[in-house]
Write an enzyme that holds these catalytic residues in place. Sequence first.
Site, PDB file in Angstrom:
ATOM      1  N   SER A 225       0.843  -1.197   0.000  1.00  4.03           N
ATOM      2  CA  SER A 225       0.000   0.000   0.000  1.00  4.03           C
ATOM      3  C   SER A 225       0.878   1.246   0.000  1.00  4.03           C
ATOM      4  CB  SER A 225      -0.894   0.038   1.239  1.00  4.03           C
ATOM      5  OG  SER A 225      -1.409   1.357   1.398  1.00  4.03           O
TER       6      SER A 225
ATOM      7  N   HIS B 260      -1.297  -1.264  -4.147  1.00  2.00           N
ATOM      8  CA  HIS B 260      -2.565  -0.952  -3.469  1.00  2.00           C
ATOM      9  C   HIS B 260      -2.627   0.551  -3.228  1.00  2.00           C
ATOM     10  CE1 HIS B 260      -6.025  -2.034  -0.905  1.00  2.00           C
ATOM     11  NE2 HIS B 260      -5.581  -1.148  -0.044  1.00  2.00           N
TER      12      HIS B 260
ATOM     13  N   ASP C 233      -4.708   3.527  -1.610  1.00  2.00           N
ATOM     14  CA  ASP C 233      -5.767   3.829  -0.631  1.00  2.00           C
ATOM     15  C   ASP C 233      -6.344   5.213  -0.863  1.00  2.00           C
ATOM     16  OD1 ASP C 233      -3.928   1.925   1.701  1.00  2.00           O
ATOM     17  OD2 ASP C 233      -5.996   1.518   1.087  1.00  2.00           O
TER      18      ASP C 233
ATOM     19  N   MET D 145      -8.973   8.007   0.252  1.00  2.00           N
ATOM     20  CA  MET D 145      -9.767   8.415   1.418  1.00  2.00           C
ATOM     21  C   MET D 145     -10.274   9.835   1.216  1.00  2.00           C
ATOM     22  SD  MET D 145      -7.279   6.945   4.430  1.00  2.00           S
ATOM     23  CE  MET D 145      -6.599   5.279   4.311  1.00  2.00           C
TER      24      MET D 145
ATOM     25  N   HIS E 198      -8.457   1.082  -3.685  1.00  2.00           N
ATOM     26  CA  HIS E 198      -9.344   0.819  -2.538  1.00  2.00           C
ATOM     27  C   HIS E 198     -10.018   2.132  -2.161  1.00  2.00           C
ATOM     28  CE1 HIS E 198      -9.539  -0.302   2.022  1.00  2.00           C
ATOM     29  NE2 HIS E 198     -10.736  -0.251   1.475  1.00  2.00           N
TER      30      HIS E 198
ATOM     31  N   MET F   1     -12.151   4.283  -0.037  1.00  2.00           N
ATOM     32  CA  MET F   1     -12.786   4.484   1.260  1.00  2.00           C
ATOM     33  C   MET F   1     -13.469   5.848   1.214  1.00  2.00           C
ATOM     34  SD  MET F   1      -9.624   2.940   3.422  1.00  2.00           S
ATOM     35  CE  MET F   1      -8.556   3.219   2.004  1.00  2.00           C
TER      36      MET F   1
ATOM     37  N   MET G 294     -11.295  -5.937   5.593  1.00  2.00           N
ATOM     38  CA  MET G 294     -10.524  -4.992   6.404  1.00  2.00           C
ATOM     39  C   MET G 294     -10.207  -5.644   7.741  1.00  2.00           C
ATOM     40  SD  MET G 294      -9.957  -2.509   4.520  1.00  2.00           S
ATOM     41  CE  MET G 294      -9.103  -1.534   5.760  1.00  2.00           C
TER      42      MET G 294
ATOM     43  N   ASP H 291      -6.565  -6.674   4.330  1.00  2.00           N
ATOM     44  CA  ASP H 291      -5.980  -5.340   4.340  1.00  2.00           C
ATOM     45  C   ASP H 291      -5.958  -4.730   5.736  1.00  2.00           C
ATOM     46  OD1 ASP H 291      -6.924  -2.245   2.580  1.00  2.00           O
ATOM     47  OD2 ASP H 291      -5.145  -2.819   3.723  1.00  2.00           O
TER      48      ASP H 291
HETATM   49  C1  DX5 Z   1      -6.272   1.418   5.836  1.00  2.00           C
HETATM   50  C2  DX5 Z   1      -5.867   1.018   4.419  1.00  2.00           C
HETATM   51  C3  DX5 Z   1      -4.801  -0.035   4.402  1.00  2.00           C
HETATM   52  C4  DX5 Z   1      -3.507   0.423   5.077  1.00  2.00           C
HETATM   53  C5  DX5 Z   1      -2.592  -0.758   5.256  1.00  2.00           C
HETATM   54  O1  DX5 Z   1      -7.473   2.156   5.789  1.00  2.00           O
HETATM   55  O2  DX5 Z   1      -6.966   0.528   3.696  1.00  2.00           O
HETATM   56  O3  DX5 Z   1      -4.535  -0.421   3.048  1.00  2.00           O
HETATM   57  O4  DX5 Z   1      -2.879   1.376   4.270  1.00  2.00           O
HETATM   58  O5  DX5 Z   1      -1.477  -0.309   6.022  1.00  2.00           O
HETATM   59  P1  DX5 Z   1      -0.799  -1.317   7.085  1.00  2.00           P
HETATM   60  O6  DX5 Z   1      -0.338  -2.507   6.259  1.00  2.00           O
HETATM   61  O7  DX5 Z   1       0.326  -0.532   7.649  1.00  2.00           O
HETATM   62  O8  DX5 Z   1      -1.866  -1.680   8.072  1.00  2.00           O
HETATM   63 ZN    ZN Z   2      -6.454  -0.360   1.738  1.00  2.00          ZN
END
Ligand code: DX5
Ligand code: ZN
Length: 222
Positions: free
Chosen positions: A10, A35, A37, A39, A68, A70, A139, A179
């Site tokens: 990620s 990956h 993320d 947000m 991903h 969110m 998650m 994840d």
């Molecule tokens: C959290 C993300 C994850 C996160 C994973 O909301 O969706 O992908 O970045 O990071 P680690 O592996 O450090 O938990």
């Molecule tokens: Zn993620």
Amino acid sequence: MTSEFKLAPSILSADFSNLQSALSQCDAGGAHWIHVDVMDNQFVPNLTIGPPVVKSLRPKTNKFIDVHMMVIEPEKLVEPFAKAGADLITFHIEATDNPLSVIDLIKSTGSQVGISIKPSTPLSEIEPFYDQVDLVLVMSVEPGFGGQGYIKVSTGRIQEIKQKLNEQCLQDRVLIEVDGGIKLHNAKEVLDAGADVLVAGSAVFGTDDPAETIKEFYKLTQ
Ligand code: DX5
Ligand code: ZN
């Protein structure tokens, strides 16, 4: 039995001032996926990156870009991410009243479809959609930040999803991605529970040698 799996580093935990370096580390380490993320500071209390960043990453990597989302109103970002070059677009079941319309919209763009579920959401919320998607993203932390600890009950949830996929003969078509809080010390437990894809952010980019760490993850199943 833990067979071949895919690691999806990620980039949330990478240096956002130099994502080219993160891509190079993923290339050198042999990671399968990237990956991303996304947000929006609405669905989760954090704000990260959007389609312009995926657009700039796309020509720089042949790796599978796993987005991903969110975000609330995920349908508004599907086409921009698809146009930007996402290979897989995952939305959260908690972010929409009409998951089938989001699934159909993602499919219409040609991207693969992922559905994600937060740790406290009952699995019954996503079960009706297993045969409509390419991937289920489990998650194992509360979404919003990297560097959190793996929530132990996630292992049982992964096993339960795997069992349901087997019952519906979907296990060869629908991937389980896990994840959050994935480290070298718990990766095998998660894989043995049925995961096909592991996301690792801080475990990879929080080390001095992300490429070497990626190789260490793959050595777990050799
Ligand atoms: C959290 C993300 C994850 C996160 C994973 O909301 O969706 O992908 O970045 O990071 P680690 O592996 O450090 O938990
Ligand atoms: Zn993620």
